[in-house]
Design an enzyme around this catalytic site. Structure first.
Site, PDB file in Angstrom:
ATOM      1  N   THR A   1       0.848  -1.187   0.000  1.00 37.71           N
ATOM      2  CA  THR A   1       0.000   0.000   0.000  1.00 37.71           C
ATOM      3  C   THR A   1       0.887   1.242   0.000  1.00 37.71           C
ATOM      4  OG1 THR A   1      -1.796  -1.118   1.183  1.00 37.71           O
ATOM      5  CG2 THR A   1      -1.788   1.288   1.218  1.00 37.71           C
TER       6      THR A   1
ATOM      7  N   PHE B   1       1.198   5.221   0.660  1.00 37.50           N
ATOM      8  CA  PHE B   1       0.601   6.290   1.448  1.00 37.50           C
ATOM      9  C   PHE B   1       1.240   7.619   1.061  1.00 37.50           C
ATOM     10  CE2 PHE B   1       0.108   2.434   3.837  1.00 37.50           C
ATOM     11  CZ  PHE B   1      -1.086   2.540   4.516  1.00 37.50           C
TER      12      PHE B   1
END
Length: 405
Positions: free
Chosen positions: A288, A290
């Site tokens: 992921t 960010f």
């Protein structure tokens, strides 16, 4: 150097006097970044008599608003940034659960005391969420502040409740987080960094429970989808929650033995749960990305790899998007991301003036990430070229790249 302030948010231009090329660099930075860019002129070593700043109105096509920005209304009821969670029956699993901070809401506008010893970083979710892990990776000694929604994290930075926010923007398996793309345009924050986090999903349960006993599992919809094969093999009923840490908290609070959660190992430690199975995601390379958001942009350099994020809109016409992308290819700049989102103020466009059977389609905003620093002349010339046929162009941030070790 003296700057003439403007009451509106229109872009700025430079009146070039003696050093046109250096001033061109300042022009690009100030015009794209808007407010908060006073450091660029001193960064380039210009003196007072070499250039001055003059606010002028650009052509209408360059300042067309693309998103309704709702101002923050005064008089909102304030609440403490950190409150106690509701009392639960989970004292046997985590004695200090009542001391965990409650997430900020969008109406929490009372600033918390900050002695400057720690960076306060907002994230969406509860303690133990992957967003908190990303914040701690970026700032190991920071004070993390949970928020109940993405927008609450944006507002916490704008209202000086926190110094920065760390929010997910895309996942290698599930794709883009569209809500945060929309919020980037609605709020006037700058991207100052990125964090790439390797996600490791764990199957959690109450102490002493075997995974074969589970009949129901709670987690965020994306986490459940990323563990589809493992959960299907166990024949477990899946129930959606707002985030993975909340799922772990609910399992610990209810004390139901046949209910588990998909969350991080840190969530298991915080809420007193047992890790029944580790790395249950279908794809081991589950990453992921960010974004780190702040009120002011950083001054980019060329000593390391930088990434720049921009958003723009284009007039309709054959090959217009091709021309927009070509400004980067012509200068050898690598694009790492392109995302399109419907323009909310003008969601539909009529092709012709006839009301009989006229085709309608969406106007789009294009978000692009490319590997170049704004201190690189290639990036400056590319964006200057793009502005020639873009109705709207905004630099969201220029920041150092992060990589998975």
């Amino acid at each position: 150097m003296r700057f003439i302030q403007q009451t509106s948010h229109q872009p700025h231009l430079l009146l070039l006097l003696y050093k046109p090329w250096d001033c061109l660099k300042v022009l690009i930075f100030i015009e794209f970044y808007g407010d908060g860019c006073e450091g660029w002129c001193s960064y380039l070593g210009l003196r007072k008599w070499e250039c001055c700043c003059l606010g002028v109105s650009l052509a209408q096509r360059a300042i067309t608003p693309v998103e309704d920005e709702k101002p923050i209304l005064p008089g909102m009821e304030s609440a403490g940034a950190i409150q106690r969670v509701e009392d639960t029956d989970a004292r046997g699993f985590h004695k200090d659960m009542n001391l965990l901070p409650k997430p900020l809401t969008a109406s929490d506008i009372s600033p918390s005391p900050n002695d400057g010893s720690k960076v306060r970083v907002a994230y969406q979710g509860l303690p133990g969420a992957y967003s908190e892990a990303a914040a701690l990776k970026a700032y190991p000694k920071c004070e993390t502040v949970p928020c109940d929604q993405f927008e609450a994290a944006f507002k916490a930075v704008e209202l000086w409740l926190v110094d920065k926010a760390v929010l997910p923007i895309e996942n290698s398996v599930a794709g883009s987080i569209h809500r945060n793309y929309d919020l980037l345009l609605r709020h006037r924050l700058h991207i100052v960094g990125e964090v790439q986090l390797l996600v490791n999903h764990c199957l959690l349960g109450l102490p002493g429970v075997e995974k074969e006993e589970l009949k129901c599992v709670l987690s965020h919809p994306q986490a459940l989808a990323q563990c589809e094969m493992t959960l299907s093999s166990l024949g477990i009923v899946r129930v959606n929650t707002d985030d993975t840490a909340l799922a772990a908290q609910m399992v610990a609070s209810t004390g139901v033995r046949d209910t588990g959660a998909v969350a991080s190992s840190r969530a298991a430690e915080i809420y007193g749960l047992q890790i029944l199975s580790d790395k249950i995601q279908d794809d081991d390379d589950n990453i992921t990305r960010f974004l780190i958001l702040a009120r002011e942009p950083i001054i980019p350099g060329t000593e390391r790899q930088y990434k720049t994020s921009v958003v723009f809109t284009l007039e309709e016409g054959p090959g217009v998007l091709f021309k927009a992308l070509a400004v980067f290819a012509l200068r050898g700049i690598n694009l790492t991301k392109i995302e399109s989102r419907p323009q909310k103020q003008r969601p539909l466009r009529v092709v012709d003036d006839s009301n009989q059977g006229s085709a309608k389609y969406f106007d789009y905003l294009f978000y692009i990430d490319f590997e170049a620093s704004m201190a690189d002349p290639r990036a400056q010339y590319a964006l200057g070229h793009l502005q020639e046929f873009a109705r709207f162009l905004r630099v969201l941030g220029c920041y150092p790249m992060d990589k998975i070790p």
